[in-house]
Scaffold this motif. Structure first.
Motif: not given
Lengths: 212, 212
Positions: A18, A22, A36, A103, A106
């Motif tokens: 993720r 990102r 996280e 999901e 990502d």
DNA sequence: GAACGACTTAAACAGATGTTTTATACAGTC
DNA sequence: GACTGTATAAAACATCTGTTTAAGTCGTTC
């Protein structure tokens, strides 16, 4: 029957995919990742994966495994009309995959980041899924148009088709702004699909004319 | 008549665009940039641009200025056939711009990196060029198909067209591997152009049928 | 030649980074 | 209950980061 509870290792990989997707690999710190993932120490990464680069590789392998389980089977023995129909279904599924499933989004972002990073895991991703999936696309395209599935022109055309889809994921910030959308939800995805399938049919129709 | 020798400031910006595009903003250090620019100190960046983020903004503004000087004029008052011809020329020029001109390639890489970075200069780039260029594309598309240039469907179609082109820049590492190329030179760009113009004509032809 | 301003460099700073080391908790086993 | 191996946590390490400060260089102006 229920899947086993995710281990810390799994949580770290999920968080890494993720965040790498990102923010990018270099912009993400191992402390961010472990935070996280719910843990509170950064040493987990080196304990499990040896290094930050090892975690990156583990992310690539996890994506490969995940995609393998979600593959719709491709029927090879089809006539032109069936192939065209399969193409539409496949491209529609890919668009949804790219813009709807969080999901998968990502994972798509992760892959896109790896595309231009020489130190990344592009080799792994290419050999493990990209090449095979593209080959399937070429096969369907060849069947649908009655041309050689592995001709250079077909392979280029398959990438052009993919590019149409992928841009709505890559350039999403620009797309939503220009369209006045707040994001790409199911409604917006449907509108995009309408345009893309029309383009696909138009390209196939052009081949029909010169074909028979 | 000859252009003035590039100042240190210009050299730093050029090096920054190249490195930000290749490695990403976070992965590039100011010491790398000044070294690439020929200088030997990192303080130049803060002297000229205030901060690393200021340099990033200066890169965005430099790209805007550069692109403005390279814009082919778009003739608005055209009939459908002329618009279709202009579309082909425009897309062909964009493909060349994206895959052939090394300087433009760095700028394209820079822009692509900014696309998904909320802290980046996407606003600047969008308002300064992306929106206007896309609007021109929509105008030509509308003229060529006899539809509303600013309809949602037209705007989506324009992005789909762009996506076909851009993917050969974004996904180049994958494309060249799958095609067995060593890169995208003039020959390869010509082959790609052949497929993309065929797709464009097919899409326009599909509209012709429903149109008149 | 002195004084000035623009430019460039070097050195130093605080903070963050990836990694290593050490310590702690906690299963299962004899 | 002591031992063992695994898993998590905390702290320390060297390095690199962006930035600041101070010093230096050069051409121009008076």
């Amino acid at each position: 029957m229920k899947p086993p509870a995710p281990t810390s290792k799994d949580l770290v990989i999920a968080a890494a995919i993720r965040l790498f997707g990102r923010l990018g690999y270099d912009a993400t710190s191992v402390r961010q990742i472990t935070a996280e993932a719910g843990g509170q120490n950064a040493a987990m990464v080196n304990y499990y994966f040896g290094s930050k680069a090892g975690l990156r590789r583990a992310c690539g392998e996890a994506i490969l495994a995940r995609v393998q389980t979600a593959l719709p089977p491709v029927v090879e023995d089809v006539d032109a009309a069936q192939a065209a129909r399969q193409l539409e279904i496949l491209l529609s599924a890919l668009l949804d995959f790219m813009t709807q499933v969080p999901e998968a989004e990502d994972m798509a972002a992760f892959i896109l980041r790896e595309l231009n990073d020489p130190d990344g895991v592009l080799d792994l991703l290419y050999q493990g899924m990209i090449e095979d999936r593209h080959r399937e696309l070429c096969l369907l395209w060849g069947r649908a148009t009655g041309t050689d599935p592995e001709s250079e022109r077909t392979r280029i055309a398959a990438f052009a088709m993919l590019g149409q889809i992928l841009y709505f994921r890559i350039g999403r910030p620009v797309v939503v702004r220009r369209l006045g959308w707040s994001g790409i939800g199911p409604d917006e995805a449907r509108k995009i699909r309408g345009v893309l399938t029309a383009n696909l049919r138009a390209s196939l129709a052009a081949h029909e004319g010169a074909d028979t």
